[in-house]
Write a protein that holds these residues in place. Structure first.
Motif, short mmCIF file in Angstrom:
data_model
loop_
_atom_site.label_atom_id
_atom_site.label_comp_id
_atom_site.label_asym_id
_atom_site.label_seq_id
_atom_site.Cartn_x
_atom_site.Cartn_y
_atom_site.Cartn_z
N CYS A 19 0.83 -1.21 0.00
CA CYS A 19 0.00 0.00 0.00
C CYS A 19 0.87 1.26 0.00
N ASP A 20 1.95 1.24 0.77
CA ASP A 20 2.87 2.39 0.76
C ASP A 20 3.41 2.64 -0.65
N ALA A 21 3.74 1.58 -1.36
CA ALA A 21 4.31 1.71 -2.70
C ALA A 21 3.31 2.31 -3.68
N ARG A 22 2.02 2.20 -3.35
CA ARG A 22 0.97 2.72 -4.24
C ARG A 22 0.26 3.92 -3.62
N ILE B 10 -4.23 2.68 4.83
CA ILE B 10 -5.02 1.61 5.43
C ILE B 10 -5.61 2.10 6.74
N SER B 11 -6.90 1.86 6.92
CA SER B 11 -7.54 2.15 8.21
C SER B 11 -8.55 1.05 8.50
N TYR C 177 -18.07 -10.51 16.03
CA TYR C 177 -17.61 -9.78 14.85
C TYR C 177 -16.14 -10.05 14.56
N THR C 178 -15.43 -10.65 15.50
CA THR C 178 -14.02 -10.94 15.29
C THR C 178 -13.79 -12.43 15.47
N THR C 179 -13.51 -13.13 14.39
CA THR C 179 -13.20 -14.54 14.44
C THR C 179 -11.94 -14.78 13.62
N MET C 180 -11.08 -15.66 14.11
CA MET C 180 -9.84 -15.99 13.40
C MET C 180 -9.01 -14.76 13.11
N GLY C 181 -9.10 -13.74 13.94
CA GLY C 181 -8.34 -12.52 13.68
C GLY C 181 -8.88 -11.70 12.54
N ALA C 182 -10.16 -11.90 12.19
CA ALA C 182 -10.74 -11.21 11.04
C ALA C 182 -11.06 -9.77 11.37
N ARG C 183 -10.91 -8.90 10.38
CA ARG C 183 -11.30 -7.50 10.51
C ARG C 183 -11.63 -6.95 9.13
N VAL C 184 -12.21 -5.76 9.11
CA VAL C 184 -12.56 -5.12 7.84
C VAL C 184 -11.68 -3.89 7.67
N LEU C 185 -10.97 -3.84 6.56
CA LEU C 185 -10.05 -2.74 6.28
C LEU C 185 -10.66 -1.78 5.27
N SER C 186 -10.33 -0.51 5.44
CA SER C 186 -10.72 0.53 4.49
C SER C 186 -9.43 1.08 3.88
N ILE C 187 -9.29 0.95 2.57
CA ILE C 187 -8.07 1.37 1.89
C ILE C 187 -8.42 2.45 0.86
N SER C 188 -7.73 3.57 0.93
CA SER C 188 -8.03 4.69 0.04
C SER C 188 -6.74 5.40 -0.36
N ARG C 189 -6.82 6.28 -1.35
CA ARG C 189 -5.64 7.03 -1.76
C ARG C 189 -5.21 7.98 -0.65
N GLY D 297 -0.18 14.46 4.04
CA GLY D 297 -0.01 14.21 5.47
C GLY D 297 -0.39 12.81 5.91
N ASP D 298 -1.03 12.04 5.02
CA ASP D 298 -1.41 10.67 5.37
C ASP D 298 -0.18 9.76 5.41
N SER D 299 -0.26 8.73 6.23
CA SER D 299 0.84 7.79 6.36
C SER D 299 0.33 6.51 7.00
N ASN D 300 1.00 5.40 6.71
CA ASN D 300 0.72 4.13 7.38
C ASN D 300 1.70 3.86 8.52
N ALA D 301 2.53 4.86 8.84
CA ALA D 301 3.58 4.66 9.83
C ALA D 301 3.02 4.31 11.21
N GLY D 302 1.82 4.74 11.50
CA GLY D 302 1.25 4.49 12.82
C GLY D 302 0.64 3.12 12.99
#
Length: 200
Positions: A119-122, A126-127, A140-152, A156-161
């Motif tokens: 995602c960083d390369a593009r 990710i949130s 709502y959480t099974t097998m470590g499942a979650r729902v991700l929201s990915i956008s441009r 100031g945005d970063s995935n560093a956190g």
């Protein structure tokens, strides 16, 4: 897939057009059947799409999309497919659009770290997408499942956190990576003289 995500989207997200895709003809046939049985609108299309195929991704003729949905489609050991998936998302996603994707944690660090790097390369951010409502009787959480929201990314945005102990996307990833690095360093350390003791 079988069209479940597409069918749910058609009933919960108001759009002028819906397109369900898969690379497999049998899966597309099943999706068409399920969509028809669940009363999907007649402007709902099903089309064949191979990730990473720029020519194939432009077959739609409908312009870009405000939302792209993916079910459980990111797996360990398929990093080439991950890159192709994200390339296709970038190609199809409208400015300000969002890619909503299910993610199941199946290994300790590798796939999560690879997803962040890809995602960083593009320049994709990710949130976590929180459920709109929760029923205590449902899990709502099974097998470590979650729902991700990915956008441009915006300025100031970063995935560093990502990856902190309280990160809703990839909890404790940074700690796991540190532990993995320490274990790797320990395994490479040779105690002086230990391996030569048999020669004495």
């Amino acid at each position: 897939g079988n069209g479940v995500v597409a069918s749910c989207a058609s009933k919960t997200v108001q759009c002028s057009a819906y397109v369900a895709t898969d690379v497999d003809d049998d899966a597309l046939s099943m999706a068409r059947t399920n969509l028809a049985m669940n009363g999907a609108p007649n402007y709902f299309k099903t089309e064949k799409l191979r990730w990473g195929d720029e020519k194939g991704a432009k077959f739609l003729g409908l312009g870009s999309f405000d939302a792209v949905f993916g079910a459980d489609i990111i797996y360990p050991g398929s990093l080439v497919a991950l890159g192709e998936l994200l390339d296709t998302v970038v190609l199809l996603l409208a400015e300000g659009g969002v890619f909503v994707c299910g993610f199941v944690e199946r290994d300790w660090t590798e796939t999560m770290a690879a997803l962040i790097e890809a995602c960083d390369a593009r320049t994709l951010k990710i949130s976590s997408l929180e459920a709109a409502s929760k029923d205590d009787d449902m899990h709502y959480t099974t097998m470590g499942a979650r729902v991700l929201s990915i956008s441009r990314m915006k300025e100031g945005d970063s995935n560093a956190g990502l990856g902190g102990d309280d990160c809703p996307c990839f909890p404790s990833l940074k700690a796991r990576l540190r532990q993995k690095e320490e274990e790797s360093s320990d395994s490479e350390f040779e105690f002086p003289g230990l391996l030569d003791s048999d020669s004495d």
